[in-house]
Motif scaffolding. Structure first.
Motif, PDB file in Angstrom:
ATOM      1  N   TYR A 166       0.856  -1.186   0.000  1.00 19.28           N
ATOM      2  CA  TYR A 166       0.000   0.000   0.000  1.00 19.28           C
ATOM      3  C   TYR A 166       0.888   1.231   0.000  1.00 19.28           C
ATOM      4  CZ  TYR A 166      -2.485   3.977   1.874  1.00 19.28           C
ATOM      5  OH  TYR A 166      -2.981   5.243   2.055  1.00 19.28           O
ATOM      6  N   LYS A 167       0.518   2.233  -0.811  1.00 20.44           N
ATOM      7  CA  LYS A 167       1.248   3.499  -0.844  1.00 20.44           C
ATOM      8  C   LYS A 167       0.249   4.643  -0.766  1.00 20.44           C
ATOM      9  CE  LYS A 167       4.946   1.840  -3.931  1.00 20.44           C
ATOM     10  NZ  LYS A 167       5.657   2.112  -5.195  1.00 20.44           N
ATOM     11  N   PRO A 168       0.545   5.684  -0.003  1.00 20.65           N
ATOM     12  CA  PRO A 168      -0.319   6.870  -0.048  1.00 20.65           C
ATOM     13  C   PRO A 168      -0.206   7.536  -1.416  1.00 20.65           C
ATOM     14  CG  PRO A 168       1.653   7.307   1.257  1.00 20.65           C
ATOM     15  CD  PRO A 168       1.673   5.846   0.928  1.00 20.65           C
ATOM     16  N   LEU A 169      -1.308   8.092  -1.880  1.00 15.93           N
ATOM     17  CA  LEU A 169      -1.301   8.790  -3.167  1.00 15.93           C
ATOM     18  C   LEU A 169      -0.617  10.145  -3.068  1.00 15.93           C
ATOM     19  CD1 LEU A 169      -4.847   7.639  -4.020  1.00 15.93           C
ATOM     20  CD2 LEU A 169      -2.967   7.442  -5.647  1.00 15.93           C
ATOM     21  N   HIS A 170      -0.556  10.689  -1.873  1.00 13.78           N
ATOM     22  CA  HIS A 170       0.174  11.925  -1.609  1.00 13.78           C
ATOM     23  C   HIS A 170       0.450  11.933  -0.115  1.00 13.78           C
ATOM     24  CE1 HIS A 170       1.701  15.815  -2.848  1.00 13.78           C
ATOM     25  NE2 HIS A 170       1.069  16.413  -1.859  1.00 13.78           N
ATOM     26  N   VAL A 183       2.681   8.800   6.187  1.00 17.27           N
ATOM     27  CA  VAL A 183       2.116   7.460   6.080  1.00 17.27           C
ATOM     28  C   VAL A 183       3.087   6.621   5.266  1.00 17.27           C
ATOM     29  CG1 VAL A 183       0.171   6.095   5.259  1.00 17.27           C
ATOM     30  CG2 VAL A 183      -0.213   8.378   6.223  1.00 17.27           C
ATOM     31  N   LYS A 184       3.555   5.523   5.849  1.00 16.18           N
ATOM     32  CA  LYS A 184       4.630   4.740   5.239  1.00 16.18           C
ATOM     33  C   LYS A 184       4.090   3.701   4.261  1.00 16.18           C
ATOM     34  CE  LYS A 184       7.780   5.208   9.184  1.00 16.18           C
ATOM     35  NZ  LYS A 184       6.921   6.095   9.974  1.00 16.18           N
ATOM     36  N   LEU A 232      15.681  -2.472   3.398  1.00 14.24           N
ATOM     37  CA  LEU A 232      14.403  -1.852   3.743  1.00 14.24           C
ATOM     38  C   LEU A 232      13.412  -1.925   2.587  1.00 14.24           C
ATOM     39  CD1 LEU A 232      15.879   1.383   5.369  1.00 14.24           C
ATOM     40  CD2 LEU A 232      14.924  -0.584   6.595  1.00 14.24           C
ATOM     41  N   LEU A 233      12.137  -2.100   2.931  1.00 13.36           N
ATOM     42  CA  LEU A 233      11.088  -2.000   1.924  1.00 13.36           C
ATOM     43  C   LEU A 233      11.046  -0.590   1.365  1.00 13.36           C
ATOM     44  CD1 LEU A 233       8.588  -3.044   0.396  1.00 13.36           C
ATOM     45  CD2 LEU A 233       7.228  -2.495   2.449  1.00 13.36           C
ATOM     46  N   THR A 237      12.761   5.356   5.211  1.00 13.12           N
ATOM     47  CA  THR A 237      12.402   5.233   6.627  1.00 13.12           C
ATOM     48  C   THR A 237      13.622   5.208   7.547  1.00 13.12           C
ATOM     49  OG1 THR A 237      12.320   2.810   6.440  1.00 13.12           O
ATOM     50  CG2 THR A 237      10.256   4.024   6.087  1.00 13.12           C
ATOM     51  N   ASP A 238      14.829   4.997   7.009  1.00 11.10           N
ATOM     52  CA  ASP A 238      16.016   4.943   7.873  1.00 11.10           C
ATOM     53  C   ASP A 238      17.269   5.211   7.032  1.00 11.10           C
ATOM     54  OD1 ASP A 238      18.013   4.518   9.706  1.00 11.10           O
ATOM     55  OD2 ASP A 238      17.265   2.563  10.393  1.00 11.10           O
ATOM     56  N   TYR A 239      17.665   6.461   6.943  1.00 11.82           N
ATOM     57  CA  TYR A 239      18.807   6.840   6.106  1.00 11.82           C
ATOM     58  C   TYR A 239      20.124   6.308   6.655  1.00 11.82           C
ATOM     59  CZ  TYR A 239      15.882   9.948   3.309  1.00 11.82           C
ATOM     60  OH  TYR A 239      14.925  10.441   2.455  1.00 11.82           O
TER      61      TYR A 239
END
Length: 315
Positions: A166-170, A183-184, A232-233, A237-239
């Protein structure tokens, strides 16, 4: 004889990426006028007349004045929104609308100006469904994707494709206990989907089992490609767990990048790909206002100089 035409930089007060570009332009002796739409009208004013020669007039900040007819380039980054807290909600809504279509319309109509990028083109390119459709037309590999508000359709998509994310559209500002979050991206199973999907639009996409990610930053005619390795997916989320390697984009990818850029009328774009187990580059998205400077710090790629060259209009 020196060129006194200014570059406009439209962004918020805190924008480290814009800061380094402005510093580079200053070092080159290129005049810069920085402004934020959120400063209008308290500390930013506009006087613009529509003439037979196009828009004439000026933008005035506390420290600079820009002749609208003389702007050589505009770097549109991340300005804050218009705000009118001193008036009623209804009046503020009216005033903000007039500011958007007034000041915003003037900024979008500067004669002879190079836009990086034009705000209207940014708006077009920020819609993920149209971006994915354009990516298919450009010749990229694009994972099967569903945009839906129907839970049954979402469950059927997951059942059909197996591993789905699932991905947010924005990603607007999302506050959790007063702290800004995003939202991740997350993997979803058929049983995770319930009728709350009907509450709005959702994007589901078949997961590509990847060996790495790639960020390609297009700046004018130049392309800078960086392989990003992690476990990572979603690498954003974690540089701290990322490693970076400059790579050369395949010729087919470079051609498709140019077709995509031309489709939306962009001169800058931050493209994200994942590299599948078969070595194919799968298109994920293009951010027309994406971040890029941290990659220069990690790799030494001369992206700031390339962007300054573009804004200075050296070629």
């Amino acid at each position: 004889m020196s060129d006194t035409r200014p570059v406009l930089v439209v962004t918020s007060l805190y924008d480290p990426t814009a800061d380094v570009v402005i510093s580079e332009l200053h070092d080159r002796g290129v005049p810069v006028v920085r402004l934020d739409s959120g400063d209008f009208p308290a500390s930013l004013s506009v006087e613009a007349e529509i003439t037979a020669n196009g828009v004439q007039g000026q933008l005035v900040t506390p420290s600079r004045t820009a002749d609208l007819a003389a702007v050589r380039a505009l770097y549109y980054r991340r300005p804050s929104g218009f705000a009118f807290p001193h008036v009623s909600e209804q009046d503020a809504r009216f005033a903000a609308t007039q500011a958007r279509y007034g000041l915003g319309g003037v900024v979008a109509a500067l004669p002879g100006c190079l836009y990086v990028n034009h705000p209207h083109r940014i708006g077009d390119a920020e819609f993920k469904p149209s971006g994915l459709a354009a990516a298919v037309d450009a010749g990229f590999l694009v994972p099967p994707t569903l945009i839906t508000s129907n839970a049954d359709a979402a469950r059927a998509f997951v059942k059909r494709h197996g591993s789905v994310v699932y991905k947010p559209l924005h990603n607007p500002v999302y506050l959790v206990d007063g702290v800004s979050n995003v939202v991740k991206i997350a993997e979803v199973a058929e049983e995770d989907i319930n009728d709350s999907v009907a509450g709005t639009a959702h994007l589901f996409q078949q997961r590509v089992h990847k060996t790495a990610d790639v960020r390609v930053t297009v700046i004018g005619d130049r392309m800078f490609s960086v392989r990003i390795d992690s476990d990572l997916l979603d690498w954003r989320t974690d540089y701290s767990r990322l490693t970076y390697t400059p790579v050369e984009a395949p010729s087919g990818i470079r051609r498709a990048l140019r077709r995509y850029i031309d489709h939306f009328g962009l001169v800058f774009g931050a493209f994200d790909f994942c590299v599948g187990e078969d070595g194919g580059w799968w298109f994920l998205e293009c951010n027309p206002s994406g971040q890029w400077y941290w990659l220069e710090s990690e790799t030494g790629l001369p992206m700031c100089a390339a962007l300054a060259d573009l804004l200075e209009r050296k070629s």
